[in-house]
Write a protein that holds these residues in place. Structure first.
Motif, PDB file in Angstrom:
ATOM      1  N   ASN A  39      25.139 -31.124   3.339  1.00  0.00           N
ATOM      2  CA  ASN A  39      24.704 -30.025   4.290  1.00  0.00           C
ATOM      3  C   ASN A  39      24.535 -30.531   5.565  1.00  0.00           C
ATOM      4  O   ASN A  39      23.276 -30.911   5.922  1.00  0.00           O
ATOM      5  CB  ASN A  39      23.736 -29.068   3.540  1.00  0.00           C
ATOM      6  CG  ASN A  39      23.572 -27.838   4.547  1.00  0.00           C
ATOM      7  OD1 ASN A  39      24.238 -27.771   5.499  1.00  0.00           O
ATOM      8  ND2 ASN A  39      22.909 -26.751   3.976  1.00  0.00           N
ATOM      9  N   ASP A  43      21.684 -24.239   7.993  1.00  0.00           N
ATOM     10  CA  ASP A  43      20.965 -23.045   7.025  1.00  0.00           C
ATOM     11  C   ASP A  43      21.066 -23.794   5.793  1.00  0.00           C
ATOM     12  O   ASP A  43      22.136 -24.540   5.395  1.00  0.00           O
ATOM     13  CB  ASP A  43      21.775 -21.939   7.330  1.00  0.00           C
ATOM     14  CG  ASP A  43      21.815 -21.356   8.662  1.00  0.00           C
ATOM     15  OD1 ASP A  43      20.673 -21.482   9.179  1.00  0.00           O
ATOM     16  OD2 ASP A  43      22.945 -20.607   8.848  1.00  0.00           O
ATOM     17  N   VAL A  45      22.471 -23.792   2.028  1.00  0.00           N
ATOM     18  CA  VAL A  45      23.656 -23.004   1.447  1.00  0.00           C
ATOM     19  C   VAL A  45      23.389 -23.458  -0.223  1.00  0.00           C
ATOM     20  O   VAL A  45      22.784 -24.219  -0.604  1.00  0.00           O
ATOM     21  CB  VAL A  45      24.893 -23.503   1.940  1.00  0.00           C
ATOM     22  CG1 VAL A  45      24.983 -23.332   3.211  1.00  0.00           C
ATOM     23  CG2 VAL A  45      25.066 -25.089   1.402  1.00  0.00           C
ATOM     24  N   MET A 103      30.800 -20.394  -1.279  1.00  0.00           N
ATOM     25  CA  MET A 103      29.422 -21.150  -1.031  1.00  0.00           C
ATOM     26  C   MET A 103      28.734 -19.574  -0.499  1.00  0.00           C
ATOM     27  O   MET A 103      29.676 -18.946  -0.037  1.00  0.00           O
ATOM     28  CB  MET A 103      29.061 -21.959  -0.350  1.00  0.00           C
ATOM     29  CG  MET A 103      29.478 -23.341  -0.839  1.00  0.00           C
ATOM     30  SD  MET A 103      29.103 -24.855   0.239  1.00  0.00           S
ATOM     31  CE  MET A 103      28.470 -25.919  -0.983  1.00  0.00           C
ATOM     32  N   ASN A 105      25.631 -18.755   2.432  1.00  0.00           N
ATOM     33  CA  ASN A 105      24.432 -18.992   3.490  1.00  0.00           C
ATOM     34  C   ASN A 105      23.416 -18.236   2.970  1.00  0.00           C
ATOM     35  O   ASN A 105      23.545 -17.224   2.875  1.00  0.00           O
ATOM     36  CB  ASN A 105      25.024 -18.781   4.906  1.00  0.00           C
ATOM     37  CG  ASN A 105      24.112 -19.241   5.842  1.00  0.00           C
ATOM     38  OD1 ASN A 105      22.854 -19.239   5.790  1.00  0.00           O
ATOM     39  ND2 ASN A 105      24.308 -19.862   6.725  1.00  0.00           N
ATOM     40  N   LYS A 111      29.186 -15.150   2.551  1.00  0.00           N
ATOM     41  CA  LYS A 111      29.851 -16.077   1.727  1.00  0.00           C
ATOM     42  C   LYS A 111      31.000 -16.627   2.452  1.00  0.00           C
ATOM     43  O   LYS A 111      31.342 -16.162   3.514  1.00  0.00           O
ATOM     44  CB  LYS A 111      30.448 -15.322   0.606  1.00  0.00           C
ATOM     45  CG  LYS A 111      29.034 -14.586  -0.354  1.00  0.00           C
ATOM     46  CD  LYS A 111      30.024 -13.807  -1.538  1.00  0.00           C
ATOM     47  CE  LYS A 111      28.979 -13.274  -2.443  1.00  0.00           C
ATOM     48  NZ  LYS A 111      29.619 -12.706  -3.493  1.00  0.00           N
TER      49      LYS A 111
END
Length: 128
Positions: A39, A43, A45, A103, A105, A111
């Motif tokens: 990442n 943010d 995830v 994924m 957030n 999404k």
């Protein structure tokens, strides 16, 4: 190793040939792969699903979709990564895999999809 970044999420894939064996009177070629999901965004995830396309040299195509990866739905904070290993069987000594992770957030609840770059699967003895 192949790598790709999508929306701040870096996917790295490494592969290895595990060997051959017979199953139901057919030869199978076993491959392992290691995926690192890093990442690089600001943010947190969470990976909640995977979608794979698996090809071999005999024009066999298999799609695999499911929740999480190896039974987990990892939360990955900024600057952190999640690594896992898995494998697949092919009917030929060559093939490839690619796909995407679904994924979310966790800061915005949005999404998104993260591309898994295409990586090759090949038995070393079958190469020129």
């Amino acid at each position: 190793m192949v790598q790709q970044v999508t929306q701040g999420i870096k996917i790295s894939a490494e592969t290895n040939f595990e060997g051959t064996f017979y199953k139901n009177y057919k030869i199978q070629f076993a491959f392992g792969y290691k995926i690192t999901i890093e990442n690089q965004s600001k943010d947190s995830v969470q990976l909640y699903a995977r979608h794979w396309t698996i090809l071999d040299a005999l024009n066999n195509l298999e799609t695999v979709s499911g929740e999480g990866v190896i039974g987990k739905k990892p939360v990955i904070k900024p600057g952190e990564s999640h690594t896992y290993t898995s494998g697949c069987l092919l009917s030929s000594p060559f093939g490839a895999m690619y796909g995407f992770y679904s994924m979310i957030n966790l800061n915005t609840s949005k999404k998104f999809e993260v591309t898994i770059p295409r990586f090759k699967l090949s038995a070393p003895y079958a190469l020129n």
